[in-house]
Motif scaffolding. Structure first.
Motif, short mmCIF file in Angstrom:
data_model
loop_
_atom_site.label_atom_id
_atom_site.label_comp_id
_atom_site.label_asym_id
_atom_site.label_seq_id
_atom_site.Cartn_x
_atom_site.Cartn_y
_atom_site.Cartn_z
N LEU A 1 23.92 33.66 39.69
CA LEU A 1 23.16 33.08 39.16
C LEU A 1 22.55 33.63 37.65
CD1 LEU A 1 21.24 34.21 42.37
CD2 LEU A 1 21.71 32.32 42.44
N LYS A 2 23.33 34.39 37.40
CA LYS A 2 23.13 34.38 35.63
C LYS A 2 22.86 33.53 35.03
CE LYS A 2 25.69 37.91 32.87
NZ LYS A 2 26.17 38.92 32.79
N GLY A 3 21.87 32.62 33.70
CA GLY A 3 21.70 31.35 33.78
C GLY A 3 21.84 30.18 34.29
N LYS A 4 21.40 30.41 35.41
CA LYS A 4 20.98 29.76 36.56
C LYS A 4 19.70 30.08 36.97
CE LYS A 4 26.12 28.43 38.56
NZ LYS A 4 26.58 30.22 37.54
N LEU A 5 18.93 30.45 36.71
CA LEU A 5 17.39 31.33 37.39
C LEU A 5 16.68 30.61 37.33
CD1 LEU A 5 18.73 35.19 37.26
CD2 LEU A 5 18.25 34.31 39.48
N ILE A 6 15.86 30.31 38.39
CA ILE A 6 14.27 29.82 38.16
C ILE A 6 12.57 31.18 38.78
CG2 ILE A 6 13.19 27.43 38.66
CD1 ILE A 6 15.16 26.58 39.55
N PRO A 7 12.54 30.57 38.22
CA PRO A 7 11.20 32.02 37.95
C PRO A 7 10.87 31.02 39.57
CG PRO A 7 10.70 32.11 35.59
CD PRO A 7 12.07 30.59 36.03
N GLY A 8 10.50 32.45 40.63
CA GLY A 8 9.98 32.61 41.80
C GLY A 8 8.38 31.68 41.73
N ASP A 9 8.33 30.38 42.56
CA ASP A 9 6.66 30.26 42.76
C ASP A 9 5.58 30.97 42.90
OD1 ASP A 9 7.85 28.04 41.05
OD2 ASP A 9 7.62 27.23 43.44
N LEU A 10 5.84 32.61 43.88
CA LEU A 10 5.20 33.10 44.39
C LEU A 10 5.58 34.43 44.07
CD1 LEU A 10 6.07 31.60 47.83
CD2 LEU A 10 3.25 31.53 46.35
N VAL B 1 14.02 49.07 51.73
CA VAL B 1 15.21 49.10 51.39
C VAL B 1 15.22 46.86 51.20
CG1 VAL B 1 17.23 49.59 50.47
CG2 VAL B 1 15.37 51.23 51.53
N LEU B 2 15.53 46.85 50.07
CA LEU B 2 15.84 45.54 49.69
C LEU B 2 16.82 44.74 49.36
CD1 LEU B 2 12.05 43.81 49.91
CD2 LEU B 2 13.73 43.92 51.86
N HIS B 3 18.44 43.38 49.28
CA HIS B 3 18.80 43.25 48.74
C HIS B 3 17.31 42.12 46.98
CE1 HIS B 3 21.50 40.88 46.65
NE2 HIS B 3 23.19 41.59 46.99
N PRO B 4 18.52 42.55 45.73
CA PRO B 4 17.25 41.48 44.95
C PRO B 4 17.19 40.12 45.38
CG PRO B 4 19.06 42.83 43.44
CD PRO B 4 19.37 42.73 44.85
N ILE B 5 18.26 39.50 46.64
CA ILE B 5 18.18 38.24 46.53
C ILE B 5 17.48 37.77 47.46
CG2 ILE B 5 19.88 38.21 48.60
CD1 ILE B 5 20.64 35.80 45.56
N GLU B 6 16.80 38.95 48.01
CA GLU B 6 15.97 38.63 48.93
C GLU B 6 14.38 38.36 48.27
OE1 GLU B 6 16.55 41.61 53.16
OE2 GLU B 6 17.04 42.44 51.39
N LEU B 7 14.20 39.91 47.53
CA LEU B 7 13.04 39.15 46.59
C LEU B 7 12.94 38.00 46.23
CD1 LEU B 7 12.41 42.59 45.00
CD2 LEU B 7 11.12 41.88 46.81
N LEU B 8 13.89 37.53 45.41
CA LEU B 8 13.89 35.79 45.19
C LEU B 8 13.78 34.66 46.31
CD1 LEU B 8 14.53 34.54 42.24
CD2 LEU B 8 16.94 34.41 42.92
N ALA B 9 14.33 34.94 47.40
CA ALA B 9 14.08 34.66 48.05
C ALA B 9 12.30 34.34 48.40
CB ALA B 9 14.83 34.47 49.27
N LYS B 10 11.89 35.05 48.82
CA LYS B 10 10.24 35.18 49.11
C LYS B 10 9.77 34.87 47.44
CE LYS B 10 8.73 39.56 50.51
NZ LYS B 10 8.44 40.91 51.07
N SER B 11 10.36 34.93 46.89
CA SER B 11 9.59 34.29 45.54
C SER B 11 9.79 32.78 44.79
CB SER B 11 9.79 35.30 44.02
OG SER B 11 10.54 34.20 44.21
N TYR B 12 10.64 32.11 46.17
CA TYR B 12 10.59 30.80 46.73
C TYR B 12 10.25 30.32 48.03
CZ TYR B 12 14.54 31.16 42.81
OH TYR B 12 15.25 31.21 41.30
N GLY B 13 9.65 31.33 48.30
CA GLY B 13 8.58 30.78 49.19
C GLY B 13 10.20 31.07 51.21
N ASN B 14 10.73 31.32 50.50
CA ASN B 14 10.94 32.13 51.96
C ASN B 14 11.86 33.29 52.35
OD1 ASN B 14 12.33 29.67 52.74
ND2 ASN B 14 13.71 29.45 50.24
N GLY B 15 12.46 34.29 53.51
CA GLY B 15 12.54 35.27 53.20
C GLY B 15 11.77 36.10 53.76
N GLY B 16 11.87 37.17 53.64
CA GLY B 16 10.80 38.82 53.86
C GLY B 16 10.68 38.71 55.33
#
Ligand code: SF4
Ligand code: SF4
Length: 416
Positions: free
Chosen positions: A282-291, A393-408
């Motif tokens: 994901l390095k160089g491809k990341l878009i900040p989450g809306d949430l 305890v979470l994987h970083p990808i779960e937090l990113l998904a959450k900030s994209y409006g999914n996961g959690g």
């Protein structure tokens, strides 16, 4: 992979400086010379010089190594102790076999994905009926290590999942732990990849990466598993094979070495070169989450990511993109003591190493502890329970998904 006798030269590189004694988590816990790189090297030199047999007692010392590689990165001549220990275990396993419980685990359960899932299914039933409470104290302590089990494995969920099509396809390796214990991590990975325009292709006929087989020197089974996985991905048109498990990632990346000087070496090396941790991809491809997550998060570096794959910055970049406030803990890259199955076979040492990790976590005041390996997650979540803390305890990808409006939607950890 080299045989033990092929490490003779490296064994003589040890200058007995003692740097490893400052950093080895096992030595710092048990304080015995035979439980640190320098002592283990001495034992192996004596063995190769013909002065010592590989006895069960000697194997106890070698087995107590976590394979965390901290000694190697702090060793001036870079003696590869983790590889030497593994080569000794391989030699011993070839001549003497494995202890019974480990033999069953490696030869009858972990190498057969359906049986592995059934074993977790039986545990779930035992917990539902309360039968697990009848386990003897030592076994109950080990059973407590495992988190709540999900309703369904990821393989079962996948039958109903519609992954968005894209011309940008990436292979995705389905690890046993995430499939059976943490399907929510894979769902989060899918959400993030889809959001960034990628289509993960997730074959379900893969088998265990073989990490435990490599650790305990059961290389013949390790090679059989590797060949199956290589074959599965040979039918998938993707330049990269992603994994969200640090241990799977480093094991899959070692397939070339596993077939060193064998006819499968080129194909295995080609496969291994494609394997990449999802944070790194994901390095160089990341878009900040809306949430944005907006919580204080601390990150534990899994040994198999930070030292085996040199991946340190990218998980933190994923956390930043998720909008987390990163609060670094002391000794973030110190082993948590999980070591795959180390916590089962060396419970007391493992718990002492874990207690130090959790004390460091606690000092940060974080409400979330992130890590990129399910084996670390099991151990860390157990540590959080053990200390009565309320930290997710979470994987970083779960937090990113959450900030994209999914996961959690993961399950909460509970005492059984
Ligand atoms: S740090 Fe390396 S050279 Fe120094 S004692 Fe340990 S193994 Fe030997
Ligand atoms: S690999 Fe880790 S546990 Fe093993 S000797 Fe080195 S520092 Fe100690």
């Amino acid at each position: 992979m080299k045989a033990l006798h092929e490490y003779t030269e490296e064994l003589y590189h040890c200058i007995r400086c003692g740097f490893c004694t400052k950093v080895c988590p096992v030595y710092n816990t048990v304080n015995r010379e035979m439980a640190v790189s320098r002592g283990r090297i001495r034992l192996m030199r004596e063995h190769l010089d013909g002065n010592l047999e590989l006895t069960p007692k000697m194997m106890e010392y070698l087995d107590s190594c976590l394979g965390c590689r901290t000694c190697v990165t702090n060793c001036p001549p870079q003696v590869p102790t983790d590889e030497i220990v593994r080569a000794a275990r391989t030699k011993y396993a070839q001549n003497q076999g494995q202890p019974l419980m480990r033999h069953v685990m490696l030869h009858n359960v972990m190498n057969k994905p359906e049986r592995f899932s059934k074993a977790f299914g039986s545990l779930k039933l035992a917990r539902t009926t309360g039968l697990n409470r009848l386990l003897p104290k030592t076994l109950k302590a080990r059973e407590n290590l495992l988190p709540n089990l999900p309703e369904r494995t990821f393989k079962e969920e996948l039958k109903e999942l519609a992954i968005k099509k894209s011309t940008k396809k990436v292979g995705f390796f389905l690890g046993c732990m995430d499939n059976n214990l943490y399907p929510q991590i894979i769902r989060a990975a899918i959400n993030v990849l889809e959001r960034l325009g990628y289509e993960p292709v997730i074959p379900t006929n893969v088998v265990c990466c073989g990490a435990a087989h490599h650790t305990y020197g059961d290389m013949n089974i390790g090679r059989k598993l590797a060949l199956k996985n290589i074959k599965v991905f040979s039918n998938i048109d993707a330049d990269v094979i992603l994994t969200d498990c640090a241990t799977c990632g480093s094991t899959l990346q070692s397939y070339g070495k596993l077939f060193q000087n064998q006819r499968e070496e080129a194909e295995a090396s080609n496969f291994a070169r494609k394997v990449m941790d999802i944070n790194e991809f994901l390095k160089g491809k990341l878009i900040p989450g809306d949430l944005p997550v907006q919580e204080t998060v601390t990150y534990h570096d899994p040994c198999h990511l930070v030292r085996y794959q040199n991946v340190k910055e990218s998980p933190r970049m994923v956390l930043a993109a998720a909008g987390a406030k990163l609060e670094e803990m002391s000794e973030a890259d110190r082993c948590c003591g999980g070591g795959g199955t180390y916590n089962i076979f060396h419970y007391d040492i493992s718990m002492k190493i874990l207690d130090r990790k959790i004390a460091n976590v606690k000092k940060t005041g974080a409400t979330i502890l992130a890590t990129s390996c399910p084996a670390c997650r099991i151990q860390l979540a157990h540590g959080i329970k053990r200390h009565g803390l309320s930290i997710e305890v979470l994987h970083p990808i779960e937090l990113l998904a959450k900030s994209y409006g999914n996961g959690g939607e993961g399950q909460a950890e509970e005492l059984h």
